[in-house]
Scaffold this motif. Structure first.
Motif, PDB file in Angstrom:
ATOM      1  N   GLY A  15      36.322  11.747  96.769  1.00  0.00           N
ATOM      2  CA  GLY A  15      35.434  11.194  96.096  1.00  0.00           C
ATOM      3  C   GLY A  15      35.653  11.626  94.426  1.00  0.00           C
ATOM      4  N   GLU A  16      34.636  11.354  93.818  1.00  0.00           N
ATOM      5  CA  GLU A  16      34.761  11.806  92.295  1.00  0.00           C
ATOM      6  C   GLU A  16      33.880  13.013  92.114  1.00  0.00           C
ATOM      7  N   LEU A  17      34.423  13.786  91.432  1.00  0.00           N
ATOM      8  CA  LEU A  17      33.640  15.281  90.979  1.00  0.00           C
ATOM      9  C   LEU A  17      32.705  14.936  89.885  1.00  0.00           C
ATOM     10  N   LYS A  18      31.627  15.644  90.143  1.00  0.00           N
ATOM     11  CA  LYS A  18      30.710  15.744  88.889  1.00  0.00           C
ATOM     12  C   LYS A  18      30.376  17.174  88.766  1.00  0.00           C
ATOM     13  N   ALA A  19      30.343  17.885  87.382  1.00  0.00           N
ATOM     14  CA  ALA A  19      30.120  19.144  87.181  1.00  0.00           C
ATOM     15  C   ALA A  19      29.159  19.105  86.106  1.00  0.00           C
TER      16      ALA A  19
ATOM     17  N   LEU B  64      29.995  16.263  94.732  1.00  0.00           N
ATOM     18  CA  LEU B  64      31.020  15.087  95.060  1.00  0.00           C
ATOM     19  C   LEU B  64      30.420  13.762  95.546  1.00  0.00           C
ATOM     20  N   MET B  65      30.815  12.884  94.602  1.00  0.00           N
ATOM     21  CA  MET B  65      30.474  11.617  94.975  1.00  0.00           C
ATOM     22  C   MET B  65      31.369  10.763  95.935  1.00  0.00           C
ATOM     23  N   SER B  66      30.827  10.789  97.178  1.00  0.00           N
ATOM     24  CA  SER B  66      31.884  10.167  98.138  1.00  0.00           C
ATOM     25  C   SER B  66      31.354   9.070  98.976  1.00  0.00           C
ATOM     26  N   GLY B  67      31.630   7.901  98.918  1.00  0.00           N
ATOM     27  CA  GLY B  67      30.990   6.711  99.352  1.00  0.00           C
ATOM     28  C   GLY B  67      29.709   6.531  98.527  1.00  0.00           C
TER      29      GLY B  67
END
Length: 460
Positions: free
Chosen positions: A136-140, A156-159
């Motif tokens: 997924g796309e990582l956010k920090a 983690l943005m997963s689905g």
């Protein structure tokens, strides 16, 4: 802004003989105590829950034992045995959800193996943690607290899921917006009775940055990667908001404009030698219809943008967003995403500090904090040194009233050593090297890199 030194710095470097080092024990002893204080402060969650770790281990052993016994229970007693399994599962998972944030290592140690999980009754299996690998796309995001501490969070943005990531040690050097694969122990949101799911990972090495062009995936436990989007005009929207319970307006629109597009812009121009600058607009004040208790940053930013758009602002023209509001008692003084595009930063009554604003915008550009190594009586740069999170107090990313970003940070930004900006010289042989004044304009050498060691396997 910094006042450049009148002259450059001349250095003579030689490989140091450790037997000829001066005795600096009093200073080192002070640094050792200082670093120990910081180390304990960062590690305090793990040290504050030994009884909870023991309780988690006890409940895990009990649950495994009850599961084994359940398979041999007489049909007449199975309902009662299942209830004991359910009750123990609920108690254990509540504890694991608590430990996930404070001591993810305990979650990793007490995780039930998949082969045992598969033998458990269908009624409780969905509520047992499992080992997964998710993409997924990582956010920090950095939270910077007024007491000098911080919290760096990864999501983690997963689905359709938001999964908070918790590392036992050595979290990754990763900026937001990266596509990654993460492997660890997963607790679903429903299992935790929480808004987001969560995952415990051993180290940053359990997460890989996925290559977009079919190339080799990259480990995330190395040094931070170069930063993107660090050149040219940085279109910034400043949105001033307050709340029905807190209607004060600490800054006028003109004052906010002078801080962001005056002082902070000048700081970025000087650091980058006019290769990066801020431009944009200030919108507000807007009174939001939400309860600010607990500082719900996502809700604040969403409603702030909606209010600005309702007033006629076209926010599609901006790369960076700043949300400023009167002091509502947030635990943090500044909050910033790390490297996302668009980026977001929140200021709880602190927009008036150009140092705080440029610190959080440094996170927005993709910078982590500027550290120091406290070695006590150990050899400098040995494995026995302790990293002090905000230790480089001469750098704005180490202290909000510090000066320029240091050479390591500027190299990541491309403001040093990228072929066009001032060079960094590698001192791989003994000799004399001249450094220009760091804050002065010009393309003379601004920094020196001294190799610490050579990796015989990689040659790096």
């Amino acid at each position: 802004m910094e006042t450049p030194f009148a002259e450059g710095i001349f250095l003579r470097l030689r490989r140091k003989d450790p037997m000829k080092q001066r005795n600096t024990l009093p200073i080192r002893s002070f640094l050792s105590v200082f670093a120990l204080f910081f180390a304990l402060s960062w590690a305090s969650p793990a040290f504050s829950t030994p009884h909870k770790r023991a309780e988690a281990e006890t409940l895990t052993a009990e649950l495994v034992g009850l599961n084994s016994a359940y398979g041999m229970t007489a049909p007449a007693d199975r309902d009662r045995a299942l209830k004991r399994l359910v009750d123990t599962t609920v108690e254990r998972q509540a504890l694991l959800a608590e430990l996930m944030a404070s001591d993810p290592g305990a979650v990793l140690r007490t995780a039930i193996p998949e082969r045992i999980r598969n033998t458990m009754p269908a009624e409780i299996r969905p509520f047992i943690e499992r080992r997964v690998e998710l993409e997924g796309e990582l956010k920090a995001m950095y939270e910077d607290f007024e007491d000098g501490s911080h919290r760096l969070t990864y999501t983690l943005m997963s689905g359709n899921e938001r999964i908070s990531l918790h590392f036992r040690s050595s979290p990754p050097y990763m900026t937001g917006g990266s596509l990654v694969a993460a492997s660890g122990i997963y607790l679903g949101a429903a299992v935790q009775n929480a808004a987001n799911a969560a995952m415990a990972l051993d180290t940053g090495g359990n997460m890989l940055k996925l290559a977009l062009d079919g190339g080799e995936n990259q480990s995330t436990d190395a040094v931070p990667p170069p930063v993107a989007n660090s050149f040219g005009e940085q279109r910034t929207a400043v949105i001033l908001v307050n709340f029905e319970t807190t209607t004060s307006e600490p800054w006028t629109v003109a004052e906010a404009n002078n801080i962001v597009f005056g002082d902070v812009d000048a700081f970025f121009r000087e650091n980058s030698q006019d290769r990066a600058w801020l431009s944009g607009d200030v919108f507000g004040w807007f009174t939001l219809q939400l309860d600010p208790t607990g500082c719900p940053s996502s809700d604040i930013s969403l409603q702030a943008r909606q209010a600005a758009q309702t007033s006629g602002a076209d926010l599609s023209a901006y790369d960076r967003f700043i949300y400023a509001f009167p002091d509502i008692g947030c635990s943090w003084s500044g909050l910033g995403t790390v490297g996302d595009s668009p980026s977001h930063a929140w200021f709880d009554g602190t927009l008036g500090s150009a140092g705080t604003v440029s610190h959080e915008l440094g996170h927005n550009f993709g910078l982590f904090h500027s550290h120091a190594q406290a070695c006590g009586g150990a050899a400098p740069l040995s494995d026995n040194c302790i990293s002090v999170e905000y230790g480089d107090v001469l750098d704005r990313m180490g202290r909000s009233d510090g000066g320029h970003y240091n050479a390591f940070q500027k190299e990541r930004l491309g403001w040093l050593g990228d072929g066009v900006s001032p060079p960094i010289v590698t001192a791989d042989v003994s000799g004399s090297y001249t450094l220009d004044a760091y804050a002065a304009p010009g393309n003379a050498t601004k920094a020196i890199r001294i190799p610490r060691d050579l990796d015989p396997a990689s040659g790096q």
